[in-house]
Design an enzyme around this catalytic site. Structure first.
Site, mmCIF file in Angstrom:
data_model
loop_
_atom_site.group_PDB
_atom_site.id
_atom_site.type_symbol
_atom_site.label_atom_id
_atom_site.label_comp_id
_atom_site.label_asym_id
_atom_site.label_seq_id
_atom_site.Cartn_x
_atom_site.Cartn_y
_atom_site.Cartn_z
ATOM 1 N N TYR A 223 -9.985 5.444 -12.548
ATOM 2 C CA TYR A 223 -9.723 6.255 -11.014
ATOM 3 C C TYR A 223 -9.625 7.571 -11.234
ATOM 4 O O TYR A 223 -9.604 8.440 -10.057
ATOM 5 C CB TYR A 223 -8.561 5.700 -10.268
ATOM 6 C CG TYR A 223 -8.175 4.212 -10.268
ATOM 7 C CD1 TYR A 223 -9.214 3.436 -9.436
ATOM 8 C CD2 TYR A 223 -6.955 3.753 -10.976
ATOM 9 C CE1 TYR A 223 -9.057 2.194 -9.714
ATOM 10 C CE2 TYR A 223 -7.018 2.423 -10.675
ATOM 11 C CZ TYR A 223 -7.728 1.384 -10.162
ATOM 12 O OH TYR A 223 -7.481 0.043 -9.921
ATOM 13 N N ARG B 114 3.088 -1.461 -5.681
ATOM 14 C CA ARG B 114 3.259 -0.380 -6.609
ATOM 15 C C ARG B 114 4.729 0.294 -6.197
ATOM 16 O O ARG B 114 5.399 0.963 -7.189
ATOM 17 C CB ARG B 114 2.075 0.816 -6.100
ATOM 18 C CG ARG B 114 2.367 1.875 -7.002
ATOM 19 C CD ARG B 114 1.265 3.024 -6.173
ATOM 20 N NE ARG B 114 0.000 2.553 -5.970
ATOM 21 C CZ ARG B 114 -1.159 2.491 -6.517
ATOM 22 N NH1 ARG B 114 -1.143 3.144 -7.726
ATOM 23 N NH2 ARG B 114 -2.368 1.914 -6.179
ATOM 24 N N CYS C 16 -13.041 4.112 -28.726
ATOM 25 C CA CYS C 16 -14.527 4.588 -28.879
ATOM 26 C C CYS C 16 -15.190 4.524 -27.407
ATOM 27 O O CYS C 16 -16.155 4.059 -27.272
ATOM 28 C CB CYS C 16 -15.313 3.856 -29.892
ATOM 29 S SG CYS C 16 -14.304 3.963 -31.489
ATOM 30 N N GLY D 10 0.811 -1.317 -0.017
ATOM 31 C CA GLY D 10 -0.016 -0.059 -0.043
ATOM 32 C C GLY D 10 0.716 1.322 -0.029
ATOM 33 O O GLY D 10 0.126 2.458 -0.270
HETATM 34 N N1 LLP Z 1 -1.520 -6.872 -0.746
HETATM 35 C C1 LLP Z 1 -2.672 -7.037 -1.047
HETATM 36 C C2 LLP Z 1 -3.594 -7.977 -0.377
HETATM 37 C C3 LLP Z 1 -3.499 -6.201 -1.995
HETATM 38 O O1 LLP Z 1 -4.709 -6.357 -2.144
HETATM 39 C C4 LLP Z 1 -2.561 -5.358 -2.868
HETATM 40 C C5 LLP Z 1 -3.194 -4.455 -3.613
HETATM 41 C C6 LLP Z 1 -1.276 -5.107 -2.339
HETATM 42 C C7 LLP Z 1 -0.723 -6.010 -1.432
HETATM 43 C C8 LLP Z 1 -0.241 -4.437 -3.094
HETATM 44 O O2 LLP Z 1 -0.630 -2.996 -2.799
HETATM 45 P P1 LLP Z 1 0.447 -1.701 -3.392
HETATM 46 O O3 LLP Z 1 1.735 -1.789 -2.763
HETATM 47 O O4 LLP Z 1 0.474 -2.079 -4.670
HETATM 48 O O5 LLP Z 1 -0.537 -0.597 -2.961
HETATM 49 N N2 LLP Z 1 -5.159 -1.056 -9.547
HETATM 50 C C9 LLP Z 1 -5.065 -0.068 -8.462
HETATM 51 C C10 LLP Z 1 -4.385 -0.704 -7.335
HETATM 52 C C11 LLP Z 1 -5.206 -1.755 -6.601
HETATM 53 C C12 LLP Z 1 -4.478 -2.376 -5.533
HETATM 54 C C13 LLP Z 1 -5.052 -3.764 -5.072
HETATM 55 N N3 LLP Z 1 -4.317 -4.366 -4.045
HETATM 56 C C14 LLP Z 1 -4.279 1.177 -9.108
HETATM 57 O O6 LLP Z 1 -3.989 1.243 -10.114
HETATM 58 O O7 LLP Z 1 -4.170 1.976 -8.218
#
Ligand code: LLP
Length: 419
Positions: free
Chosen positions: A308, A269, A334, A231
């Protein structure tokens, strides 16, 4: 990108094209690993890369070689991790809808831990493990009801989210889990959301998890690992501040000092986002009430802006001194929602190359073939070398799995309608 010029990459590999920096990927993972290792509480720790952010085999392989584990959310991601040389016993399996087949595959592979998201899932894992004569290692993913302060689609740690087990119901489910013969309780897990730039909510979630761990301990349920999820956000805009990894982790690790817990993190991310950009070429300029720069990348290549309202910096690769114009940078799809960026000041002409920045996470991973558009190529740059890590798809591949109706069916098409 490292030692290579973007225009030469574009002419060699074509556009649109996702380009990643090997050095940046490497540095980002190392930053997590060293911040953990440098702290006494982090002596036993594992960074499990959230595969969903970018699941290209070359990226998984690089991270596996660096000792990372993986956070997966499907059997498909498990298969990718194994194909990339990842270690099954460093894999944690998250997600609210694990199928029987996926649970079976994960047990057979020997994963480190299931992050269980409901009572029903726990029962299913116990049954499948029983049939295989195994004990399934589990953490309960608890929902700590903490507001991460992000876009509602990517906030997961609030009560109303579909994710996790409400923290006030966790104790009873742990007691039940501890009695199940084919379940081995390993730890506690949470993931509160994504693109979090203010680290305070991580601390709040941890406090709630510690209360739970202590309560469990008093009841004789000892957990050996804590997974704080992923996150941590990145700066998409110039005015955003990216919290430093070690500074974010320090207060969390301080709080865990002396507890002898294995610490697991699931960053996605933050490991890959800033390591990638999307190269795209301007097809047409279309002046009018709004000025459009129609480019060859679209929402099928980068969905985040459409889904988003997310912001990605867009820069002209070859900067010109000519005056700028305000453009909506849009793709050929489109849909009016098909934009990469709106109201951007750019000095550009048709044929110019643009770089859309910070696209390494949830760019290619969320791409599609909408409008029968082949997915873009992916290139990893390592110093002076450019490795093709995914070829551009060919149009014929996109319908290779489809079938025409049999001839007999065509001749008998609903005569009553044809009349
Ligand atoms: N662990 C779990 C259980 C998750 O659901 C996620 C992301 C992560 C780790 C990794 O989170 P990160 O470090 O990447 O924030 N498509 C969206 C983001 C969706 C995140 C879903 N879960 C976007 O493009 O912003």
């Amino acid at each position: 990108m490292e030692d290579l010029a973007l225009p030469s990459l574009a002419s060699t590999f074509g556009t649109p094209c996702h380009v990643y920096s090997h050095a940046a990927l490497h540095a980002n993972l190392r930053a997590f690993q060293t911040a953990l290792a440098a702290h006494p509480a982090g002596a036993d720790s594992l960074v499990c890369y959230a595969v969903k952010a970018n699941s290209n085999l070359a990226i998984l392989n690089l991270f596996a070689r660096m000792g990372a584990g993986f956070d997966i959310v499907s059997g498909g991601e498990l298969a990718r991790v194994l194909a990339a040389g990842g270690d099954a016993n460093k894999v944690v399996f998250s997600g609210v809808g694990k199928s029987g087949a996926e649970i079976h595959a994960a047990l057979m592979a020997g994963i480190l831990c299931f992050n269980v998201e409901s009572a029903a899932e726990l029962e299913r894992i116990d049954e499948i493990a029983a049939a295989l004569g195994k004990r399934a290692p589990v953490s309960l993913r608890v929902n700590p009801d903490v507001d991460p302060g992000v876009h509602p689609y990517i906030a997961t740690g609030l009560k109303r989210a579909k994710f996790g087990i409400p923290i006030d119901a966790a104790l009873a489910l742990y007691e039940h889990a501890a009695r199940l013969p084919h379940i081995a309780v390993r730890g506690v897990d949470c993931h509160i959301g994504s693109q979090i730039l203010d680290p305070a909510p991580f601390g709040e979630a941890l406090e709630r998890l510690i209360v739970l761990i202590d309560t469990l301990g008093k009841g004789g349920i000892r957990v050996e690992q804590i997974d704080l999820g992923g996150g941590l956000g990145i700066a998409y805009r110039q005015d955003e501040v990216e919290p430093e990894i070690s500074a974010c982790l320090a207060p969390l690790l301080d709080r865990l000092r002396g507890r002898k817990l294995k610490i697991i993190l699931e960053p996605g991310r933050r490991l890959v986002g800033q390591a990638g950009l999307l190269l795209t070429r301007v097809e047409y300029l279309k002046p009018g009430e709004r000025n459009f720069a129609v480019v060859d990348a679209a929402m099928n290549d980068l969905l985040r802006p459409a889904l988003y309202g997310a912001w990605h910096e867009i820069v002209a690769v070859e900067q010109k001194k000519t005056p700028t114009t305000r453009y909506d940078v849009v793709g050929p799809i489109c849909e009016s929602g098909d934009f990469i960026g709106q109201e951007r000041e750019l000095a550009i002409a048709a044929g110019d190359l643009l770089a859309v920045l910070s696209t390494g996470a949830y760019g290619m991973a969320m791409s599609s073939n909408y409008n029968t558009r082949p997915r873009a190529a992916e290139i990893m740059v390592e110093g002076k070398q450019a490795h093709v890590i995914r070829q551009r798809e060919k149009t014929a591949d996109l319908y290779a799995l489809e079938h025409l109706l049999p001839a007999a069916s065509i001749s008998s098409i609903r005569p009553e309608i044809d009349k």
